[in-house]
Scaffold this motif. Sequence first.
Motif, PDB file in Angstrom:
ATOM      1  N   HIS A  17       1.021  -1.124   0.049  1.00  0.00           N
ATOM      2  CA  HIS A  17      -0.036   0.024   0.088  1.00  0.00           C
ATOM      3  C   HIS A  17       0.905   1.351  -0.072  1.00  0.00           C
ATOM      4  O   HIS A  17       1.617   1.480   0.899  1.00  0.00           O
ATOM      5  N   THR A  18       0.665   1.918  -1.199  1.00  0.00           N
ATOM      6  CA  THR A  18       1.771   3.202  -1.342  1.00  0.00           C
ATOM      7  C   THR A  18       0.966   4.272  -1.046  1.00  0.00           C
ATOM      8  O   THR A  18      -0.443   4.142  -0.927  1.00  0.00           O
ATOM      9  N   LYS A  19       1.219   5.541  -1.181  1.00  0.00           N
ATOM     10  CA  LYS A  19       0.858   6.538  -1.132  1.00  0.00           C
ATOM     11  C   LYS A  19      -0.360   6.642  -2.268  1.00  0.00           C
ATOM     12  O   LYS A  19      -1.377   7.230  -1.960  1.00  0.00           O
ATOM     13  N   PRO A  29      -3.632  -2.919  10.645  1.00  0.00           N
ATOM     14  CA  PRO A  29      -2.404  -2.768  11.506  1.00  0.00           C
ATOM     15  C   PRO A  29      -2.650  -3.909  12.587  1.00  0.00           C
ATOM     16  O   PRO A  29      -3.559  -3.660  13.304  1.00  0.00           O
ATOM     17  N   GLY A  30      -1.511  -4.649  12.442  1.00  0.00           N
ATOM     18  CA  GLY A  30      -1.341  -5.594  13.774  1.00  0.00           C
ATOM     19  C   GLY A  30      -2.383  -6.540  13.823  1.00  0.00           C
ATOM     20  O   GLY A  30      -2.628  -7.213  14.860  1.00  0.00           O
ATOM     21  N   ALA A  31      -3.147  -6.994  12.849  1.00  0.00           N
ATOM     22  CA  ALA A  31      -3.985  -7.911  12.650  1.00  0.00           C
ATOM     23  C   ALA A  31      -3.445  -9.229  13.060  1.00  0.00           C
ATOM     24  O   ALA A  31      -2.331  -9.504  12.461  1.00  0.00           O
ATOM     25  N   ASP A  56     -18.033  -6.577  11.296  1.00  0.00           N
ATOM     26  CA  ASP A  56     -17.154  -5.540  11.746  1.00  0.00           C
ATOM     27  C   ASP A  56     -15.454  -6.079  11.415  1.00  0.00           C
ATOM     28  O   ASP A  56     -14.776  -5.456  11.158  1.00  0.00           O
ATOM     29  N   LEU A  57     -15.542  -7.584  11.760  1.00  0.00           N
ATOM     30  CA  LEU A  57     -14.272  -7.979  11.415  1.00  0.00           C
ATOM     31  C   LEU A  57     -13.808  -8.152   9.855  1.00  0.00           C
ATOM     32  O   LEU A  57     -12.656  -7.488   9.746  1.00  0.00           O
ATOM     33  N   LEU A  58     -14.579  -8.704   9.367  1.00  0.00           N
ATOM     34  CA  LEU A  58     -14.315  -9.046   7.825  1.00  0.00           C
ATOM     35  C   LEU A  58     -14.160  -7.660   7.148  1.00  0.00           C
ATOM     36  O   LEU A  58     -13.509  -7.604   6.251  1.00  0.00           O
ATOM     37  N   GLY A  59     -15.022  -6.988   7.633  1.00  0.00           N
ATOM     38  CA  GLY A  59     -14.968  -5.384   6.636  1.00  0.00           C
ATOM     39  C   GLY A  59     -13.852  -4.562   7.168  1.00  0.00           C
ATOM     40  O   GLY A  59     -13.645  -3.434   6.522  1.00  0.00           O
ATOM     41  N   SER A  60     -12.979  -5.007   8.012  1.00  0.00           N
ATOM     42  CA  SER A  60     -11.932  -4.025   8.376  1.00  0.00           C
ATOM     43  C   SER A  60     -10.775  -4.872   8.064  1.00  0.00           C
ATOM     44  O   SER A  60      -9.589  -4.591   8.535  1.00  0.00           O
TER      45      SER A  60
END
Length: 336
Positions: A17-19, A29-31, A56-60
């Motif tokens: 994932h770039t700019k 982050p940190g999943a 909530d989980l899968l969608g993030s």
Amino acid sequence: EPPGDPSLKFSGPEMVHTKGFRGTIQDYPGADPLKDSEVLRKAMKGFGTDEQAIIDLLGSRSSKQRVACLKAFKTAYGKDLIKDLNSELSGDFRKLVMAMMKTPTQLDAYEIKNAIKGAGTDEACLIEILSSRSNAEIKEISRVYKEENKKKMEDAITSDTSGHFRRLLISLAQGNRDEREHVDVSLAQQDAQALYAAGENKLGTDESKFNAILCARSKSHLRAVFTEYQRMCGRDIEKSIDREMSGDLESGMLAVVKCIKNTPGYFAERLYKSMKGAGTKDTTLIRIMVSRSEVDLLDIRKEYVKNYGKSLYTHISGDTSGDYKKLLLKLCGGND
């Protein structure tokens, strides 16, 4: 990332994932796949299912992070996460979750197989996937298709389509398009002239000339060709295809041109058509929302509101319901 089972590894180039990232879903982050599996297990254990926890989980989580849960779930509980989700969920919500639990390549291969099998062929789905994926992606899709179906993708397409439309699909399925960015104006002029000579300027149409140019040349070169074509004969290439061709071949060629001219615009139109009128074409809606969420869904949203005067978010909200709607809106990522 769990070692072992290679089918669960994210196939194809690693996502960075770039700019310039234009998707709506990124790596969380940190999943931790083991912790995520625990959340999913809790959501399904006992009486009733906690759909909201699943949403909530899968969608993030990114595709790679969702797929990592399959291995972790089996490790922790000795159970198959896909089977559990399958038996706990239903309807379009289940279909959407199933699509989200595949790698991008697995999803494409699965969608191509489904587009071919059964009564009618979903020609638009075949064209959509084959005209919008890179060479490397198409080669991966072919590999996974063969692995999972014990049959070559090309053979499946061949036996299910015919004529010039079949030739268009087979050409695209080679994954052999020139990918150089360089544009030579005089070559673009030559190609524009060749297309004019093969269509508008000829009695009958030389479809194979259209095929050779539209499937082999680079996208940046073709954009220059389309501009030259317009300048030369005062007509849009789409208008010419419309006049010269019909049926599947016409819609296939038009889709290839639209996709080359403006990929997000092409997907915005596909999404709009999947929801407009009576009944939603949920397979199309699901496939595009899942497959573009880590590619260019932000750009698609921009094109959508520009072309249809309403945001994609608003259209999804008005056209779907329940848990299915909630998870689609998570993928959509926001209103415009």
